[in-house]
Design a protein around this motif. Structure first.
Motif, mmCIF file in Angstrom:
data_model
loop_
_atom_site.group_PDB
_atom_site.id
_atom_site.type_symbol
_atom_site.label_atom_id
_atom_site.label_comp_id
_atom_site.label_asym_id
_atom_site.label_seq_id
_atom_site.Cartn_x
_atom_site.Cartn_y
_atom_site.Cartn_z
ATOM 1 N N GLY A 205 138.510 106.259 17.062
ATOM 2 C CA GLY A 205 138.474 104.937 17.686
ATOM 3 C C GLY A 205 137.017 104.534 17.840
ATOM 4 N N SER A 206 136.767 103.221 17.941
ATOM 5 C CA SER A 206 135.368 102.812 18.101
ATOM 6 C C SER A 206 134.870 103.099 19.510
ATOM 7 C CB SER A 206 135.179 101.340 17.732
ATOM 8 O OG SER A 206 136.028 100.520 18.489
ATOM 9 N N ASN A 207 135.796 103.231 20.440
ATOM 10 C CA ASN A 207 135.417 103.594 21.806
ATOM 11 C C ASN A 207 134.583 104.884 21.844
ATOM 12 O OD1 ASN A 207 135.412 103.796 24.615
ATOM 13 N ND2 ASN A 207 137.524 103.139 24.772
ATOM 14 N N PHE B 92 133.601 94.162 27.951
ATOM 15 C CA PHE B 92 134.618 95.206 27.756
ATOM 16 C C PHE B 92 134.294 96.417 28.641
ATOM 17 C CE2 PHE B 92 136.377 98.604 24.744
ATOM 18 C CZ PHE B 92 137.670 98.464 25.221
ATOM 19 N N TYR C 83 131.996 99.747 28.237
ATOM 20 C CA TYR C 83 130.533 99.788 28.367
ATOM 21 C C TYR C 83 130.130 100.341 29.727
ATOM 22 C CZ TYR C 83 131.508 96.290 24.767
ATOM 23 O OH TYR C 83 132.026 95.631 23.699
ATOM 24 N N ALA D 249 130.021 92.301 23.098
ATOM 25 C CA ALA D 249 131.286 92.234 22.357
ATOM 26 C C ALA D 249 131.436 90.820 21.816
ATOM 27 C CB ALA D 249 132.455 92.557 23.282
ATOM 28 N N ASN E 64 136.494 91.095 24.746
ATOM 29 C CA ASN E 64 137.760 91.399 25.394
ATOM 30 C C ASN E 64 137.410 91.728 26.847
ATOM 31 O OD1 ASN E 64 140.191 92.519 26.237
ATOM 32 N ND2 ASN E 64 139.846 94.456 25.183
ATOM 33 N N ASP F 291 129.815 94.947 19.260
ATOM 34 C CA ASP F 291 131.180 95.469 19.150
ATOM 35 C C ASP F 291 132.057 94.363 18.553
ATOM 36 O OD1 ASP F 291 133.835 96.155 19.673
ATOM 37 O OD2 ASP F 291 133.449 96.862 21.711
ATOM 38 N N ALA G 89 135.331 94.410 17.487
ATOM 39 C CA ALA G 89 136.703 94.921 17.382
ATOM 40 C C ALA G 89 137.705 93.868 16.903
ATOM 41 C CB ALA G 89 137.147 95.486 18.736
ATOM 42 N N TYR G 90 137.377 92.587 17.131
ATOM 43 C CA TYR G 90 138.336 91.527 16.793
ATOM 44 C C TYR G 90 137.847 90.626 15.665
ATOM 45 C CZ TYR G 90 140.364 93.067 21.131
ATOM 46 O OH TYR G 90 140.923 93.848 22.099
ATOM 47 N N THR H 52 136.823 98.521 14.313
ATOM 48 C CA THR H 52 137.955 99.412 14.576
ATOM 49 C C THR H 52 139.123 99.137 13.632
ATOM 50 O OG1 THR H 52 139.505 100.170 16.269
ATOM 51 C CG2 THR H 52 138.911 97.839 16.345
ATOM 52 N N SER I 53 142.057 99.719 14.949
ATOM 53 C CA SER I 53 143.127 99.662 15.956
ATOM 54 C C SER I 53 143.768 98.297 16.089
ATOM 55 C CB SER I 53 142.570 100.040 17.329
ATOM 56 O OG SER I 53 142.084 101.346 17.343
ATOM 57 N N LYS I 54 143.060 97.249 15.734
ATOM 58 C CA LYS I 54 143.554 95.919 16.055
ATOM 59 C C LYS I 54 144.170 95.284 14.794
ATOM 60 C CE LYS I 54 142.221 96.656 20.238
ATOM 61 N NZ LYS I 54 140.867 96.700 20.760
ATOM 62 N N ARG J 108 143.795 106.303 15.977
ATOM 63 C CA ARG J 108 142.436 106.426 16.505
ATOM 64 C C ARG J 108 141.396 106.568 15.394
ATOM 65 N NH1 ARG J 108 142.257 104.014 19.344
ATOM 66 N NH2 ARG J 108 140.561 104.779 20.616
HETATM 67 C C1 PLP Z 1 140.213 97.561 21.537
HETATM 68 C C2 PLP Z 1 138.732 97.448 21.643
HETATM 69 C C3 PLP Z 1 137.872 98.425 21.130
HETATM 70 C C4 PLP Z 1 138.236 99.660 20.460
HETATM 71 O O1 PLP Z 1 139.212 100.306 20.431
HETATM 72 P P1 PLP Z 1 139.403 101.667 19.613
HETATM 73 O O2 PLP Z 1 140.862 101.730 19.563
HETATM 74 O O3 PLP Z 1 138.750 102.728 20.418
HETATM 75 O O4 PLP Z 1 138.754 101.492 18.283
HETATM 76 C C5 PLP Z 1 136.517 98.244 21.219
HETATM 77 N N1 PLP Z 1 136.010 97.162 21.779
HETATM 78 C C6 PLP Z 1 136.778 96.193 22.264
HETATM 79 C C7 PLP Z 1 136.121 94.998 22.832
HETATM 80 C C8 PLP Z 1 138.160 96.319 22.232
HETATM 81 O O5 PLP Z 1 138.919 95.378 22.779
#
Ligand code: PLP
Length: 368
Positions: free
Chosen positions: A95-97, A121, A124, A164, A168, A195, A197-198, A226, A228-229, A237
């Motif tokens: 995951g990018s987290n 987000f 951080y 971000a 988010n 970041d 992610a979207y 990521t 994930s989205k 992950r």
């Molecule tokens: C969902 C999300 C991520 C990352 O999620 P991972 O599932 O860990 O890749 C990262 N940044 C933002 C802003 C998100 O909403």
């Protein structure tokens, strides 16, 4: 005498509020005995995965007795090809987290500075606290990042800035020229994490910076993405970071050797080249967002403009009661109290029928 382990935790961890995830459908099912549940709480992809990704992951599972490829060679090659990057600019994450945490571990000593926006987000804040950083939370402008103010808060102790785009849970974004002005102001030795992610969901007219194409230009820029989205692989992950080769080398030293599992590596690689799937996901999200916006306007609910696959609703009153009533209707959304947004609920854009369920439930709950 029992040992007080809380008092033995590092200062950063002792004060940590754990990440509060969206309520899993299985939990609501156990609690209320509901079976027909609509889950719009975690910005997941409402489609199943790409069939190509599913097939690749299934095949990869036959190799599960072996450790996964520690370098993620094939996935990194595929990412490099897809986004016109060099392999020595890439780090894969669970995951990018995970990559956000790795960056804090590499760059921040206790007392050094991490800067991010109010309503930014929550990962951080967690990364900064665990690193025992000096945290600077910069007041938002509206609900979005105030890049000028963020640049103004960077000082000689600052090691890391988290941005971000889109953000988010607010869906807000900044454009190319704002970002370029920001990067001109931030000193070279301060690492800026963008970041994205979207990013797949963003409307082209919004003219957001394309972080991946800017990594070569700015040595202090790290971009995270990521699977994930929009790629629909949240349960596996996997994410990646692109940065200059030195920082990339450091990130790869710190990450665990087998941080991305064999199914995730294979599925991510396959999904990267399933353009049809991505297109369908993005178009459906666009239509679903329009559907929700129209329904919400009929209900008189105001919404933050969003570039993500989610909408943030302002209920004009504490959202707890409405959130709980929606749960009883089998609709799971996300309350935003952890962000000090007690009146807001975040709703992930679902499939047409799911959006309709959400609107109907909201109508019923709001008229009670
Ligand atoms: C969902 C999300 C991520 C990352 O999620 P991972 O599932 O860990 O890749 C990262 N940044 C933002 C802003 C998100 O909403």
């Amino acid at each position: 005498m029992a040992i007080d382990f809380y008092s033995r935790a590092t200062a950063g961890v002792a004060t940590l509020n754990p990440y509060r995830p969206g309520k899993p459908a299985s939990e609501l099912q156990r609690e209320l005995g509901l079976t027909d549940i609509v889950s719009l709480a975690s910005n997941e992809n409402p489609f199943g995965p790409s069939v190509k990704a599913l097939n690749a992951a299934t095949e990869a599972l036959t190799g599960m007795t072996r450790y996964p490829d520690p370098t993620g060679y094939r996935l990194k090659q595929a990412i490099a090809e897809r986004f016109d990057l060099a392999v020595d600019q890439l780090t894969l994450g669970n995951g990018s987290n995970e990559l956000l945490n790795i960056l804090a571990r590499i760059l921040v000593e206790p007392g050094q500075g991490v800067v991010y926006s109010q309503y930014g987000f929550v990962a951080y804040e967690i990364a900064a606290r665990v690193a025992q950083a000096k945290r600077t939370v910069v007041a938002a402008s509206g609900f979005g990042h105030d890049l000028a103010a963020i640049a103004g808060q960077v000082d000689e102790t600052t090691r890391l800035v988290f941005l971000a785009n889109p953000n988010n849970p607010t869906g807000t974004s900044f454009d190319r020229s704002e970002f370029s002005a920001f990067m001109q102001r931030v000193p070279e030795q301060v690492v800026v994490v963008l970041d994205e992610a979207y990013s797949e969901y963003v409307e082209p007219e919004a003219d957001l910076p394309d972080g991946l194409s800017l990594v070569k230009e700015y040595g202090n820029l790290v971009v995270t993405r990521t699977f994930s989205k929009a790629y629909g692989l949240a349960g596996l992950r996997v994410g990646f970071a692109s940065a200059n080769p030195e920082l990339t080398d450091l990130m790869n030293r710190v990450r665990e050797p087998f941080n991305v599992n064999c199914a995730a590596l294979a599925a991510a690689e396959a999904s990267l080249f399933d353009g049809q799937y991505l297109e369908r996901v993005v178009q459906t999200c666009r239509a679903g967002k329009a559907q929700l916006l129209e329904g919400l306007s009929h209900l008189g609910v105001s919404v933050l403009p969003s570039q993500g696959n989610f909408l943030t609703l302002d209920l004009g009153q504490d959202s707890t009661g409405i959130y709980q009533s929606l749960l009883r209707e089998g609709v799971i959304v996300r309350p935003l109290h952890p962000y000090d947004m007690p009146n807001h609920l975040r709703v992930t854009v679902g499939l047409e029928a799911e959006n309709e369920r959400c609107l109907q439930a909201l109508k019923k709950v709001l008229s009670c």
